[in-house]
Scaffold this motif. Structure first.
Motif, PDB file in Angstrom:
ATOM      1  N   GLU A  39     134.119  52.523  87.620  1.00  6.41           N
ATOM      2  CA  GLU A  39     133.669  51.580  88.645  1.00  6.41           C
ATOM      3  C   GLU A  39     134.185  50.178  88.338  1.00  6.41           C
ATOM      4  N   LYS A  40     134.166  49.804  87.078  1.00  4.53           N
ATOM      5  CA  LYS A  40     134.664  48.481  86.705  1.00  4.53           C
ATOM      6  C   LYS A  40     136.177  48.372  86.932  1.00  4.53           C
ATOM      7  N   GLU A  41     136.912  49.463  86.641  1.00  5.19           N
ATOM      8  CA  GLU A  41     138.368  49.466  86.867  1.00  5.19           C
ATOM      9  C   GLU A  41     138.668  49.293  88.343  1.00  5.19           C
ATOM     10  N   ARG A  42     137.848  49.925  89.180  1.00  2.00           N
ATOM     11  CA  ARG A  42     138.038  49.782  90.629  1.00  2.00           C
ATOM     12  C   ARG A  42     137.832  48.326  91.051  1.00  2.00           C
ATOM     13  N   LEU A  43     136.811  47.676  90.473  1.00  2.00           N
ATOM     14  CA  LEU A  43     136.514  46.283  90.826  1.00  2.00           C
ATOM     15  C   LEU A  43     137.614  45.347  90.325  1.00  2.00           C
ATOM     16  N   VAL A  44     138.263  45.722  89.210  1.00  2.00           N
ATOM     17  CA  VAL A  44     139.393  44.920  88.720  1.00  2.00           C
ATOM     18  C   VAL A  44     140.544  45.001  89.718  1.00  2.00           C
ATOM     19  N   LYS A  45     140.821  46.218  90.193  1.00  2.00           N
ATOM     20  CA  LYS A  45     141.906  46.401  91.167  1.00  2.00           C
ATOM     21  C   LYS A  45     141.644  45.604  92.442  1.00  2.00           C
ATOM     22  N   GLU A  46     140.361  45.519  92.822  1.00  2.00           N
ATOM     23  CA  GLU A  46     140.003  44.783  94.038  1.00  2.00           C
ATOM     24  C   GLU A  46     139.903  43.279  93.797  1.00  2.00           C
ATOM     25  N   GLY A  47     140.121  42.864  92.548  1.00  2.00           N
ATOM     26  CA  GLY A  47     140.070  41.433  92.227  1.00  2.00           C
ATOM     27  C   GLY A  47     138.664  40.883  92.099  1.00  2.00           C
ATOM     28  N   LYS A  48     137.677  41.777  92.012  1.00  2.00           N
ATOM     29  CA  LYS A  48     136.289  41.321  91.899  1.00  2.00           C
ATOM     30  C   LYS A  48     135.857  41.163  90.444  1.00  2.00           C
ATOM     31  N   LEU A  49     136.636  41.736  89.534  1.00  2.00           N
ATOM     32  CA  LEU A  49     136.436  41.534  88.105  1.00  2.00           C
ATOM     33  C   LEU A  49     137.783  41.212  87.479  1.00  2.00           C
ATOM     34  N   LYS A  51     140.523  41.492  84.149  1.00  2.00           N
ATOM     35  CA  LYS A  51     140.901  42.522  83.182  1.00  2.00           C
ATOM     36  C   LYS A  51     140.121  42.389  81.871  1.00  2.00           C
ATOM     37  N   LYS A  52     139.796  41.148  81.508  1.00  2.00           N
ATOM     38  CA  LYS A  52     139.070  40.945  80.242  1.00  2.00           C
ATOM     39  C   LYS A  52     137.673  41.584  80.297  1.00  2.00           C
ATOM     40  N   LEU A  54     137.138  44.446  81.108  1.00  2.00           N
ATOM     41  CA  LEU A  54     137.267  45.838  80.676  1.00  2.00           C
ATOM     42  C   LEU A  54     137.373  45.961  79.158  1.00  2.00           C
ATOM     43  N   GLU A  55     137.543  44.825  78.496  1.00  2.00           N
ATOM     44  CA  GLU A  55     137.697  44.857  77.044  1.00  2.00           C
ATOM     45  C   GLU A  55     136.404  45.346  76.393  1.00  2.00           C
ATOM     46  N   VAL A  56     136.543  46.248  75.443  1.00  2.00           N
ATOM     47  CA  VAL A  56     135.382  46.805  74.738  1.00  2.00           C
ATOM     48  C   VAL A  56     135.409  46.317  73.290  1.00  2.00           C
ATOM     49  N   LYS A  57     134.372  45.610  72.898  1.00  2.00           N
ATOM     50  CA  LYS A  57     134.268  45.124  71.523  1.00  2.00           C
ATOM     51  C   LYS A  57     133.566  46.199  70.685  1.00  2.00           C
ATOM     52  N   PRO A  58     134.218  46.708  69.650  1.00  2.00           N
ATOM     53  CA  PRO A  58     133.617  47.781  68.839  1.00  2.00           C
ATOM     54  C   PRO A  58     132.250  47.362  68.278  1.00  2.00           C
ATOM     55  N   ILE A  59     131.376  48.356  68.107  1.00  2.00           N
ATOM     56  CA  ILE A  59     130.042  48.128  67.535  1.00  2.00           C
ATOM     57  C   ILE A  59     130.072  48.590  66.083  1.00  2.00           C
ATOM     58  N   SER A  60     129.776  47.686  65.177  1.00  2.00           N
ATOM     59  CA  SER A  60     129.816  48.021  63.752  1.00  2.00           C
ATOM     60  C   SER A  60     128.531  48.733  63.339  1.00  2.00           C
ATOM     61  N   GLU A  61     128.590  49.409  62.199  1.00  2.00           N
ATOM     62  CA  GLU A  61     127.412  50.106  61.668  1.00  2.00           C
ATOM     63  C   GLU A  61     126.267  49.124  61.422  1.00  2.00           C
ATOM     64  N   ASP A  62     126.596  47.895  61.015  1.00  2.00           N
ATOM     65  CA  ASP A  62     125.559  46.900  60.721  1.00  2.00           C
ATOM     66  C   ASP A  62     124.774  46.496  61.964  1.00  2.00           C
ATOM     67  N   GLU A  63     125.367  46.685  63.144  1.00  2.00           N
ATOM     68  CA  GLU A  63     124.707  46.291  64.377  1.00  2.00           C
ATOM     69  C   GLU A  63     123.752  47.361  64.914  1.00  2.00           C
ATOM     70  N   ILE A  64     123.820  48.558  64.326  1.00  2.00           N
ATOM     71  CA  ILE A  64     123.000  49.673  64.812  1.00  2.00           C
ATOM     72  C   ILE A  64     121.701  49.727  64.003  1.00  2.00           C
ATOM     73  N   LEU A  77     125.772  45.292  76.183  1.00  2.00           N
ATOM     74  CA  LEU A  77     125.262  45.118  77.534  1.00  2.00           C
ATOM     75  C   LEU A  77     126.403  44.901  78.522  1.00  2.00           C
ATOM     76  N   LYS A  78     127.446  44.177  78.107  1.00  2.00           N
ATOM     77  CA  LYS A  78     128.571  43.876  78.999  1.00  2.00           C
ATOM     78  C   LYS A  78     129.304  45.137  79.456  1.00  2.00           C
ATOM     79  N   ASP A  79     129.197  46.238  78.652  1.00  2.00           N
ATOM     80  CA  ASP A  79     129.901  47.466  78.993  1.00  2.00           C
ATOM     81  C   ASP A  79     129.268  48.199  80.172  1.00  2.00           C
ATOM     82  N   ILE A  80     128.015  47.879  80.495  1.00  2.00           N
ATOM     83  CA  ILE A  80     127.336  48.626  81.559  1.00  2.00           C
ATOM     84  C   ILE A  80     126.872  47.700  82.695  1.00  2.00           C
TER      85      ILE A  80
END
Length: 507
Positions: A39-49, A51-52, A54-64, A77-80
């Motif tokens: 859904e986010k990729e579709r919104l990027v194509k439509e210019g509503k989001l 490209k950045k 779509l960037e996914v920042k890895p989650i480290s073990e320390d954050e869990i 949260l930004k991923d969803i």
């Protein structure tokens, strides 16, 4: 466990996947996450989001912070979500909007899992409303600035919110509707573990004013269950929370009762004491009638010596209608003034810098303690104007005698009062009550703090609401149940024993 702790436990169970069972037929969160990604990729194509986005920042073990079921996923949260956005806070009238007016919500509109639409300020009539700032049904909102205890609070807009916009201190979390349950996100973000991670990202020099950036909000790590399980979790929480609220109200009522119980017990015991039911009577005690005769003889002698005026011997008769309750046969009903040597207000003082003679004021005389460190001091040139009887003595009772809310507050002058200074006087707002040597001062004190005197005391005062006066004549005319002196000692000893036990309950 109190209600809030119970609520926190339920939310913790919920976001750890232990509140409801997992269903192997549920579409796993990994698939849900992939669909949101599409859904986010579709919104990027439509210019509503961009490209950045779509960037996914890895989650480290320390954050869990804890383990989750296999069908769940840890996400930022930004991923969803589609993004976040705040509003504006122009100069507004400090009143809620009405009718067709537009309003801007205040941070107090966002409470813990609750939205309060009436917490708003009316916008200026010429203010141009931006469509992107309008509050809408099922919006997920978070406070981003304010006192520390009011920042990072999350709610869902679940009440009518016509013509309201976001303020600059409130942020909309624009989740993908149909892909996430907003109430699950609300409960997850308000969970203490997740909330602590939100607060760790705040900045500010004082607890009275902190803030968190939208970027930091978007980077919060939360657990994501399958969508079907999100719905089941929310349903279960909403079954539990009303019961927790009922439990909380019952607990609050119990806490209030427990807090009030010591004072209620003391009042009840005091009433028993002055009615002659706290300790048994002893037929060997010299009755109060003989004690009264001694006091009368002493006063007759003082009149002869010119130390007391004849009017000091005048006693106002006590009618049957005045007597509030029965007392033992060995006791006597008298007017307080007839068994006291001195009942007088202090004088209006002149204050000075030299710390020679402290002056006891209303602020010094608190329930159960006299604070001599709050005293001001008499001007040195005025000290000689005070007579010996105006200086406080051990065994005196001091009563605040003016002002709503303080009038009637009573203290007992004991040894600790003279620890630093040996002499004290009182100001014109405090009355000294000094009993005759044939009457125990501590018994008079307990009588004066009993419900018989304190209940409805302000109604017996004169003057207007804030300037009420407890006159010395009123105090002198109090009906006083006088026990034999030996029984006075037994009563005081028993009261202090019982009050000591009650004070342990407070601790």
């Amino acid at each position: 466990m109190n209600a809030q702790q119970l609520k926190n436990t339920i939310l913790q169970e919920a976001i750890e996947g232990r509140l409801v069972p997992q269903d192997p037929n549920d579409e796993p969160a990994s698939v849900l996450l992939a669909r949101i990604r599409q859904e986010k990729e579709r919104l990027v194509k439509e210019g509503k989001l961009k490209k950045k986005d779509l960037e996914v920042k890895p989650i480290s073990e320390d954050e869990i912070p804890f383990e989750i079921p296999d069908s769940w996923e840890w996400v930022r949260l930004k991923d969803i979500i589609n993004g976040t956005g705040a509003g504006k806070s122009p100069n507004c009238e400090k009143r809620p909007k009405s009718g067709n007016e537009w309003g801007v919500i205040t941070t107090t509109a966002i409470q813990y899992c609750s939205f309060l639409p009436n917490e708003n300020k009316v916008l200026p009539s010429k203010f141009v409303v931006n469509e992107l700032q309008i509050v809408k049904d099922k919006d997920l909102l978070i406070t981003r600035a304010g006192p520390k205890n009011r920042t990072g609070i999350v709610c869902v807009v679940d009440k009518p919110c016509d013509k309201l916009i976001l303020s600059d201190k409130t942020v909309r979390i624009d989740y993908f509707r149909g892909y996430c349950n907003p109430f699950f996100l609300m409960y997850a973000l308000n969970n203490p573990t997740i909330h602590d991670s939100i607060m760790s990202a705040t900045v500010g020099m004082a607890e009275s004013q902190v803030n968190i950036s939208q970027s930091s909000i978007q980077n919060i790590v939360i657990p994501l269950p399958p969508l079907a399980e999100q719905h089941r979790i929310v349903t279960k929480i909403e079954v539990f929370l009303p019961k927790v609220e009922e439990y909380g109200k019952a607990q609050d009522a119990l806490n209030k009762l427990n807090a009030e119980l010591p004072d209620r017990l003391k009042k009840s015991i005091l009433q028993e004491a002055i009615e002659g039911r706290l300790v048994p009577q002893d037929p060997n005690d010299e009755p109060a009638s003989i004690l009264l005769a001694k006091i009368r003889k002493e006063k007759d002698q003082l009149v002869k010596e010119g130390k007391l005026k004849k009017k000091g011997l005048i006693e106002i008769p006590i009618s049957e209608d005045e007597i509030p309750f029965e007392i033992p046969d060995s006791w006597e009903w008298v007017r307080l003034g007839s068994v006291c040597d001195y009942i007088h207000r202090g004088k209006s003082p002149k204050y000075g810098e030299k710390k020679k003679l402290p002056i006891l004021a209303q602020k010094c005389n608190q329930w159960e303690h006299i604070y001599t460190d709050r005293c001001l001091f008499a001007q040195e040139e005025t000290i000689d104007r005070y007579t010996e009887e105006q200086f406080l003595r051990k065994g005196d009772i001091v009563i605040n005698s003016t002002g709503g809310g303080t009038v009637g507050r009573t203290g007992y002058v004991d040894d600790y009062v003279f620890k630093e200074y040996k002499r004290f006087v009182v100001d014109s707002h405090v009355t000294i009550v000094r009993g005759n040597k044939e009457v125990l001062g501590k018994y008079i004190y307990y009588f004066l703090i009993s419900p018989l005197i304190q209940f409805g005391l302000e109604d017996r005062c004169s003057g207007s609401t804030n300037q009420i006066e407890l006159g010395t004549t009123t105090i002198c005319n109090y009906l006083f149940p006088l026990p034999p002196i030996a029984e006075q000692y037994r009563i005081v000893k028993k009261l202090e024993q019982l009050f000591g036990e009650i004070d342990k309950l407070k601790k």
